[in-house]
Design an enzyme around this catalytic site. Structure first.
Site, mmCIF file in Angstrom:
data_model
loop_
_atom_site.group_PDB
_atom_site.id
_atom_site.type_symbol
_atom_site.label_atom_id
_atom_site.label_comp_id
_atom_site.label_asym_id
_atom_site.label_seq_id
_atom_site.Cartn_x
_atom_site.Cartn_y
_atom_site.Cartn_z
ATOM 1 N N LYS A 176 0.850 -1.197 0.000
ATOM 2 C CA LYS A 176 0.000 0.000 0.000
ATOM 3 C C LYS A 176 0.882 1.242 0.000
ATOM 4 C CE LYS A 176 -1.823 2.760 2.884
ATOM 5 N NZ LYS A 176 -1.632 3.984 2.078
ATOM 6 N N CYS A 285 14.107 10.424 6.139
ATOM 7 C CA CYS A 285 14.198 10.012 7.548
ATOM 8 C C CYS A 285 15.632 10.137 8.049
ATOM 9 C CB CYS A 285 13.689 8.581 7.713
ATOM 10 S SG CYS A 285 14.424 7.422 6.554
ATOM 11 N N GLU A 381 10.888 15.595 14.761
ATOM 12 C CA GLU A 381 11.189 15.408 13.343
ATOM 13 C C GLU A 381 10.362 16.388 12.513
ATOM 14 O OE1 GLU A 381 9.723 11.984 11.037
ATOM 15 O OE2 GLU A 381 11.766 11.706 10.350
HETATM 16 O O1 TXE Z 1 3.035 9.440 7.760
HETATM 17 P P1 TXE Z 1 2.236 8.146 8.137
HETATM 18 P P2 TXE Z 1 2.548 10.763 6.990
HETATM 19 C C1 TXE Z 1 7.081 11.241 9.155
HETATM 20 C C2 TXE Z 1 7.400 12.688 8.806
HETATM 21 C C3 TXE Z 1 6.085 13.180 8.298
HETATM 22 C C4 TXE Z 1 5.127 12.464 9.219
HETATM 23 C C5 TXE Z 1 3.714 12.330 8.709
HETATM 24 O O2 TXE Z 1 7.757 13.382 9.979
HETATM 25 O O3 TXE Z 1 5.935 14.561 8.397
HETATM 26 O O4 TXE Z 1 5.692 11.187 9.365
HETATM 27 O O5 TXE Z 1 3.701 11.763 7.398
HETATM 28 C C6 TXE Z 1 0.032 4.646 6.119
HETATM 29 N N1 TXE Z 1 -2.490 1.709 9.492
HETATM 30 N N2 TXE Z 1 7.450 10.329 8.086
HETATM 31 O O6 TXE Z 1 1.257 11.244 7.550
HETATM 32 O O7 TXE Z 1 0.875 8.460 8.646
HETATM 33 C C7 TXE Z 1 -0.104 5.834 5.207
HETATM 34 O O8 TXE Z 1 -1.243 5.692 4.383
HETATM 35 C C8 TXE Z 1 -1.736 1.352 8.447
HETATM 36 C C9 TXE Z 1 8.735 9.704 8.198
HETATM 37 O O9 TXE Z 1 2.602 10.501 5.538
HETATM 38 O O10 TXE Z 1 3.126 7.364 9.020
HETATM 39 C C10 TXE Z 1 1.206 5.775 4.457
HETATM 40 O O11 TXE Z 1 1.153 4.777 3.445
HETATM 41 N N3 TXE Z 1 -1.129 2.242 7.638
HETATM 42 C C11 TXE Z 1 8.922 8.652 7.226
HETATM 43 C C12 TXE Z 1 2.184 5.342 5.548
HETATM 44 O O12 TXE Z 1 1.382 4.695 6.538
HETATM 45 C C13 TXE Z 1 -1.285 3.552 7.917
HETATM 46 C C14 TXE Z 1 8.273 8.698 5.929
HETATM 47 C C15 TXE Z 1 2.966 6.470 6.201
HETATM 48 O O13 TXE Z 1 2.056 7.397 6.734
HETATM 49 C C16 TXE Z 1 -2.057 3.981 9.016
HETATM 50 C C17 TXE Z 1 6.974 9.328 5.978
HETATM 51 C C18 TXE Z 1 -2.678 2.995 9.814
HETATM 52 N N4 TXE Z 1 -3.428 3.303 10.884
HETATM 53 C C19 TXE Z 1 6.631 10.145 7.027
HETATM 54 N N5 TXE Z 1 -2.035 5.333 9.049
HETATM 55 C C20 TXE Z 1 10.249 7.949 7.187
HETATM 56 N N6 TXE Z 1 10.535 7.151 8.205
HETATM 57 O O14 TXE Z 1 10.994 8.076 6.246
HETATM 58 C C21 TXE Z 1 -1.267 5.739 8.008
HETATM 59 N N7 TXE Z 1 -0.822 4.664 7.314
#
Ligand code: TXE
Length: 479
Positions: A176, A285, A381
């Site tokens: 996904k 990250c 972050e």
């Molecule tokens: O992240 P999410 P978001 C950090 C970075 C960013 C913040 C928010 O600080 O500003 O996270 O980003 C899926 N069950 N990183 O909102 O929510 C979602 O659909 C299952 C760091 O995009 O963590 C997406 O595919 N899946 C990072 C994925 O999780 C769920 C990279 C990431 O979304 C879910 C990205 C749930 N309950 C953001 N809720 C890195 N480590 O590099 C969301 N998702």
């Protein structure tokens, strides 16, 4: 289907959602909607998992010989390579990163598939002679259905990092992608069909975290969950997978420390410091978002660092001259600017950068000093092009500052002193330490973080451990 619609790829076919729901797919540079994607709901998730389950339980994929499976994975990599311009164009359009960086990411994605194909093909087990008239050996079989949930900052590369080892080891997988960047991963699903993969080996489920992602992690037909995203969502994912005892691999946020000692090669240190925090507009990250500079060189280093940040060519991500472009979404632009906006009230100084203030979702390369260690921009972050700088007077102080974080994904250090390089690398609390460089990776080594940066490691044998079920066979031989 054309590239104005990104459906789910389930069971060898690209399909809309059962209820026909869709969501907008944005180009953050032009701020236009350029496509629609299927909005996956619980029924779509259940269909995708059922298809991957059947492909695993009854299909040929897990039963293929290791050589044949490796060859199939290479065929997919060949198709990706042949279509690398299209894939990179989609990532640039959908996420806003400079095209040259998107091309680089596609190249690394292809390498991920090739590496894990070969790693699986050539793997070894262990055998142990026993004193009891037996010998014993290990076997590494596939685990079943993998749910792979990926983020938007490296849309194809992060997904490939999960899908490649999962399928190479004989598993089937539902991936996904982030709702912000469904394009390139959907094409990956289409290419798997084109490469002749059995239906269900790589299914793509589009949609939001809830309900699409959460339906996957909660499904007890899923045997492993691999996730990259925020630490907060990682906790939710882990709790959901715990409901059916599925092991998780979580690659979460970071607040990377970058330590520049007084004996560093300054040209090299400035070059990599810029790269570490401003590549991909800081949406990494691994970003070196906390910079610690030895007092003895602080003024000279800062002068050069600020000049290099201001010299980055900012603009249209498809312009070959562009090194730095906008953030990936309005939501993310609002998050990053809210941190920068709070800096003044917290006593910090914005030396350069800040929101472009021209209606774009651009935050210019931003450098901040004088922030107290309790300020949100210092400890949380931001995931944007925002570097918080501090000075230090001793090696101990530098290590203490670097380790003073809930995160522990990576750190960088710059020094020409060999003993110091090894000594400090060993003391830094981080999953990866780069000495005099950044972002270089060997796929055989462990990748992951400590603390709020994640759970588990992937890469080489670490991926093998996560994506296989090791079995011990004990054989009587004295009869
Ligand atoms: O992240 P999410 P978001 C950090 C970075 C960013 C913040 C928010 O600080 O500003 O996270 O980003 C899926 N069950 N990183 O909102 O929510 C979602 O659909 C299952 C760091 O995009 O963590 C997406 O595919 N899946 C990072 C994925 O999780 C769920 C990279 C990431 O979304 C879910 C990205 C749930 N309950 C953001 N809720 C890195 N480590 O590099 C969301 N998702």
């Amino acid at each position: 289907m054309t590239d104005t619609f990104f459906g789910h790829v389930i069971d060898g076919e690209e399909v809309p959602s059962v209820d026909g729901a869709t969501f907008d797919v944005w180009n953050p540079w032009t701020q236009e909607v350029f496509a629609q994607a299927a909005e996956g709901g619980p029924e779509d998730a259940a269909r995708a998992v059922a298809s991957s389950r059947k492909a695993f339980d009854e299909g040929p994929w897990p039963r293929l010989g290791r050589v044949e499976r490796a060859a199939a994975v290479h065929r997919l990599a060949d198709l990706m390579e042949a279509r690398s311009d299209e894939l990179a164009t989609l990532d640039t359009t959908n996420m806003g990163k400079p095209f040259a960086q998107a091309k680089h990411d596609v190249g690394r994605s292809v390498q991920n598939f090739r590496f894990f194909a070969d790693h699986q093909r050539d793997h070894t087990g262990e055998t142990y002679p026993m004193d009891s008239g037996h010998h014993t050996y290990s076997e590494y079989g596939p685990v079943g259905v993998v749910a792979a949930i990926s983020p938007w900052n490296f849309p194809l590369m992060m997904a490939s990092w999960k899908v490649a080892p999962a399928i190479a080891w004989g598993n089937t997988c539902v991936v996904k992608p982030s709702e912000d960047t469904p394009a390139s991963v959907t094409v990956l699903g289409r290419l798997a069909v084109e490469a002749g993969f059995p239906p269900g080996v790589i299914n793509v489920l589009n949609g939001h975290g809830t309900p699409a992602g959460s339906s996957l992690t909660a499904d007890d037909r899923v045997d492993r969950v691999t996730f990259t995203g925020s630490s907060a969502t990682g906790k939710v994912v882990m709790a959901s997978a715990a409901g059916h005892l599925a092991p998780v691999s979580l690659e979460l946020g970071g607040k990377g420390a970058n330590v520049v000692f007084e004996d560093a090669d300054l040209d090299n240190a400035v070059r990599w410091t810029v790269e570490a925090i401003f590549r991909n507009s800081g949406q990494v990250c691994l970003a070196g978002s906390r910079l610690f500079v030895a007092s003895a060189i602080y003024d000279e280093f800062m002068e050069r660092f600020v000049a290099a940040a201001e010299a980055l060519t900012v603009g249209d991500p498809f312009d070959p001259a562009t090194k730095f472009a906008s953030l990936a979404s309005k939501r993310h632009f609002d998050k990053v600017t809210s941190y920068v906006d709070g800096v003044g009230a917290d006593g910090g100084t914005v030396v350069t950068g800040g929101a472009a203030d021209d209606g774009t979702w651009l935050v210019r390369p931003t450098i901040i000093t004088d922030l107290p260690r309790t300020a949100p921009a210092y400890c949380e972050e931001i995931f944007g092009p925002v570097c918080v700088v501090n000075r230090f007077d001793s090696e101990d102080e530098a290590v203490g500052l670097a380790n003073d974080t809930r995160y522990g994904l990576n750190a960088m250090l710059f020094t020409e002193n060999l003993s110091r390089a090894h000594r400090v690398a060993s003391r830094l609390r981080a999953g990866t330490v780069w000495v005099n460089c950044f972002f270089i990776r060997d796929l055989r080594t462990p990748f992951g973080g400590v603390g709020d940066s994640g759970v588990g490691r992937e890469g080489g044998n670490f991926s093998k451990e996560f994506f296989t079920e090791p079995k011990a066979v004990v054989m009587q031989i004295n009869r």
